[in-house]
Every structure is written in C-alpha cells, then in structure tokens.
Motif scaffolding. Structure first.
Motif, PDB file in Angstrom:
ATOM      1  N   ALA A  59      11.562  44.422  -0.320  1.00  0.00           N
ATOM      2  CA  ALA A  59      11.705  43.256  -1.187  1.00  0.00           C
ATOM      3  C   ALA A  59      12.825  42.348  -0.677  1.00  0.00           C
ATOM      4  CB  ALA A  59      12.005  43.703  -2.612  1.00  0.00           C
ATOM      5  N   VAL A  60      12.603  41.035  -0.776  1.00  0.00           N
ATOM      6  CA  VAL A  60      13.605  40.033  -0.406  1.00  0.00           C
ATOM      7  C   VAL A  60      14.140  39.400  -1.684  1.00  0.00           C
ATOM      8  CG1 VAL A  60      14.011  37.852   0.789  1.00  0.00           C
ATOM      9  CG2 VAL A  60      12.531  39.587   1.832  1.00  0.00           C
ATOM     10  N   THR A  61      15.437  39.495  -1.897  1.00  0.00           N
ATOM     11  CA  THR A  61      16.048  38.996  -3.131  1.00  0.00           C
ATOM     12  C   THR A  61      16.350  37.506  -3.021  1.00  0.00           C
ATOM     13  OG1 THR A  61      17.045  41.147  -3.593  1.00  0.00           O
ATOM     14  CG2 THR A  61      17.978  39.249  -4.732  1.00  0.00           C
ATOM     15  N   VAL A  62      15.925  36.763  -4.020  1.00  0.00           N
ATOM     16  CA  VAL A  62      16.206  35.328  -4.130  1.00  0.00           C
ATOM     17  C   VAL A  62      17.033  35.131  -5.384  1.00  0.00           C
ATOM     18  CG1 VAL A  62      15.217  33.017  -4.251  1.00  0.00           C
ATOM     19  CG2 VAL A  62      13.972  34.844  -3.062  1.00  0.00           C
ATOM     20  N   ARG A  63      18.182  34.480  -5.230  1.00  0.00           N
ATOM     21  CA  ARG A  63      19.099  34.304  -6.365  1.00  0.00           C
ATOM     22  C   ARG A  63      19.032  32.888  -6.907  1.00  0.00           C
ATOM     23  NH1 ARG A  63      21.257  38.093  -3.029  1.00  0.00           N
ATOM     24  NH2 ARG A  63      21.955  40.019  -4.063  1.00  0.00           N
ATOM     25  N   SER A  64      19.436  32.752  -8.151  1.00  0.00           N
ATOM     26  CA  SER A  64      19.419  31.453  -8.805  1.00  0.00           C
ATOM     27  C   SER A  64      20.166  30.426  -7.959  1.00  0.00           C
ATOM     28  CB  SER A  64      20.055  31.558 -10.190  1.00  0.00           C
ATOM     29  OG  SER A  64      20.028  30.313 -10.846  1.00  0.00           O
ATOM     30  N   GLY A  65      19.520  29.297  -7.718  1.00  0.00           N
ATOM     31  CA  GLY A  65      20.112  28.252  -6.894  1.00  0.00           C
ATOM     32  C   GLY A  65      19.604  28.241  -5.466  1.00  0.00           C
ATOM     33  N   ASP A  66      19.070  29.364  -4.964  1.00  0.00           N
ATOM     34  CA  ASP A  66      18.398  29.361  -3.667  1.00  0.00           C
ATOM     35  C   ASP A  66      17.136  28.510  -3.769  1.00  0.00           C
ATOM     36  OD1 ASP A  66      20.334  31.073  -2.729  1.00  0.00           O
ATOM     37  OD2 ASP A  66      19.074  32.874  -2.827  1.00  0.00           O
TER      38      ASP A  66
END
Length: 415
Positions: A361-368
């Motif tokens: 899994a690739v984590t995407v954070r708020s604002g990316d």
C-alpha cells in the motif's frame, strides 16, 4: 486576494465539480498483465498480443492477475450473474454508433459479504467496448428498479453513470465512486489486493453498465458476470474508488480538414449524440483543472491534479483512454515537493486496461496531490479501421468510441 474573488472561485469550483461528476463515465480497469501492444500495431492486427514497455519509478513491485480465472480459495464461492433474458441486442441512439446500457443484476446477498474478485465473460467482443460494474446500495434499489421498469428494453439507457440518487455530492462523487470493477473488450478476472475487498450489504444489487460500440456492425451480446465471494466472516478492508479525470483537447492534424475540426462544432456534435451534459463536462473539466472553458490550451498532452482531502492507502491504479491514446501516467505529488510515479503506461493498448495491483500500500496524506497525465495521437485515426471511415474531428472528452477520455482510477482503503 479579495473576499469576493475567493467566493467567486469557490463557486466556479463547485460548478466544475458538479458538471464533471454528472457527466463522468469511463474506466476500464481489470487487473493488468505486464505487457502492452503498441498503438500502431492495432491498425494492422486483429490477433492482439501483449508487448508493453516496462513501467518505471513504480513505488512497489506490482503483481498482476492472469487472464484465466484462478481457482477458488478455501471458503470462497462463485455467484454467476448472466444477462437477464439471456441476451441483449444493442441499439445506437440519436444517429450515433454507441449504446450505453445499464442492466440491473441481483446477486441475492442475504448477509454482509465481501467480494475478493470479479470476472466478466464478454459474450460478443466485437460489440463490447467496455463494462463497469456499479454497486447499488439497499436504499437505492427502489430507484434502480423504477429506472429498469420505465424502459421497455432490457435495462435503461445511461450515457453517464447509472443516474441513481446517492449520498455523495460534488467532489465526493469523484473521491468515492460506487465502482466494483471494470473491464475492456477482453474481460477477464479482476482480483483485489490481498486483505481487501468490495463490501456488499444484504439486499445490495449491482448495475452492469455495458458500452457497446456498433462501428463494427450489430448483433447480440450475452455477457456474464461472476462474483468471487470471500468466505463468511472474512475481515477485509473495504475498497473505495477515486476518479482522476483530465480534459481532452486534441486538434485535427495539419493535413486533415473538415467542419468538425472546429472545436465549437465538435462540442455541439458530442452534445447531439449524448445529451447536454456532455458539453457541460467538457467545460467542467477545464474549470476543475485550472483551464479556460472558452479558450482551452489545445494539444496532445493534458494533465490535471487534485488534492487528497484525507489520509488514504492506494492499493491499485489504472488508466482509461480510447483508441487515440498514446500514454498515461499517474503521479503522487507530496507536500514536500517530492513525487512518486504510481502508473507509467508508455505504450497504450486499448484492449489491455487492467489495473496494476501494488505489492504494498502507498500512503497518501491530506494535502498531497494526485495527478493524471494523458497523451493522445490524432494521426492514429487514419490508421485504425474503426475510425478511418469517420470524418476528422477536434477531439474532446466524450462517451463515444470516436471521442476520447483521460481518466486515472485509484483503488484505495481508508486508514
């Protein structure tokens, strides 16, 4: 920036999202093999084989599902969903060559269940352009049944999505689309990432949206959907679908001329063939992606980026274009300026649009931000038998096989 200007831009963005969400349709994304056929080969070959250029900068080694259906794992079972009535004969509307048909299916789910995979067996590959399987939640079943009953033919016409009321509005319709799976002409099985699945509540129905392309003639179709149901009590993470559309603004090549090479005439023609939402979608995509609805930047390569509102984990990625597609990329742009390439299809093959399941899994954070970039090639029109007999046109986003799309498809779980 003045308060009035800020409010004006917010209103424009709300309009853009609404226009795009209403008109958005596409996404052929079954599980992908590790190869592709060069676009120029499609014009001369009918026995397509795969020869895809290797992807680069993928964050984790990708696994792929073979075209053959894998054996059931312990506790799994199949639910077969044939075409109601056995078959359907597509009919193009408004003088066009495309039939989008929404067909209501009942898997008879009586307990909370997870799908760990889905198979489409196309009945007539000459006719099937692509298919999308939508989830119909129990509270939507009444509306779906009513739509089905209104049309004397099987299912109902649906050039956009199935047209059912939903909980999400605006960007929510793009950030969490009710897609279960999608396929191109070859069909096959889509297996979901390990530990994940599509959650179906008791009473859930499904809508199979079939896009039939009549450029190659008529006939009947008897496509079948097979659901791979996980063992009872399986604790899987629910999958969600995020859609990343971008504009298409592809002028006629310098050596081609005709009335539809005029952009305004081409947009009007798309409206005529598929309804008023089509032109609104073309304009909405420009607004959504920072362009001009009246003076867009034309060219073979178009791109669009959108911020992610919350933390998610990407499990699979796919792209969708039509026959003039040349390449497509999906990038994750971090707030610190770094970038990860999630998908890099350098030689597009319309007949192989299966999703790449990421090994991790690739984590995407708020604002990316997530960005999709598509390149199309207008010169392919005269090389492809399906398009060579059609008049040249300025190509915009449209539902027809002779139109184009640029769509990134993200399968994700929430943290």
């Amino acid at each position: 920036m003045q308060v009035a200007e800020i409010r004006s831009r917010r209103r424009l963005m709300q309009v853009a999202v609404a226009l795009v969400a209403v008109g958005l349709v596409a996404g052929c994304s079954p599980s992908r093999t590790a190869s592709r056929t060069p676009a120029t080969d499609r014009a001369a070959r009918t026995d397509l084989t795969s020869s895809r250029a290797p992807a680069t900068q993928v964050p984790a080694a990708a696994t792929s599902t073979p075209r053959t259906t894998a054996a059931l794992r312990p506790g799994e079972r199949w639910i077969d969903l044939p075409m109601p009535g056995g078959s359907y004969r597509p009919q193009a509307e408004a003088g066009g060559t495309d039939d989008y048909r929404c067909i209501l299916l009942d898997p008879r789910i009586s307990a909370d269940s997870f799908l760990s995979g889905v198979v489409l067996v196309p009945g007539n590959r000459k006719l099937v352009h692509h298919a999308i399987l939508y989830r119909v939640d129990p509270e939507q079943v009444g509306a779906a049944t009513a739509r089905d009953a209104e049309d004397p033919r099987l299912g109902w016409s649906c050039f956009g999505d199935p047209g059912l009321p939903g909980k999400a509005n605006g960007l929510g319709r793009l950030d969490s689309a009710p897609w279960v799976a999608a396929w191109a002409t070859s069909g096959g099985e889509q297996r979901f990432a390990a530990g994940t699945g599509q959650n179906l509540k008791p009473g859930t129905r499904l809508v199979l949206q079939m896009h039939y392309n009549l450029l190659n003639g008529g006939g009947t179709d008897s496509s079948v959907v097979k659901l791979r149901v996980a063992q009872p009590g399986a604790h899987l993470q629910p999958l969600h679908t995020l859609l990343l559309p971008a504009p298409v603004e592809l002028p006629c090549p310098a050596n081609e001329h005709g009335p539809l090479c005029n952009r305004d005439a081409s947009v009007i023609d798309v409206d005529r063939r598929f309804g008023g939402y089509s032109g609104a979608t073309v304009a909405g995509l420009q607004l959504l992606c920072g362009g001009s609805p009246t003076h867009p930047t034309a060219g073979p390569t178009q791109t669009c980026a959108r911020a992610v509102p919350g933390t998610i984990q990407i499990r699979a990625v796919a792209g969708h274009m039509h026959l003039l597609g040349k390449s497509i990329q999906i990038d994750l742009e971090h707030q610190d300026g770094s970038r990860q390439r999630l998908l890099d299809v350098r030689v597009w093959n319309f007949d192989d649009q299966r999703a790449t399941v990421l090994a991790g899994a690739v984590t995407v954070r708020s604002g990316d931000r997530l960005r999709v970039t598509c390149t199309h090639d207008a010169t392919l029109r005269e090389k492809l038998p399906e398009l060579a007999k059609l008049p040249p046109r300025y190509v915009v986003w449209g539902a027809g096989s002779s139109d184009e799309m640029c769509l990134g498809i993200i399968s994700y779980t929430q943290t």
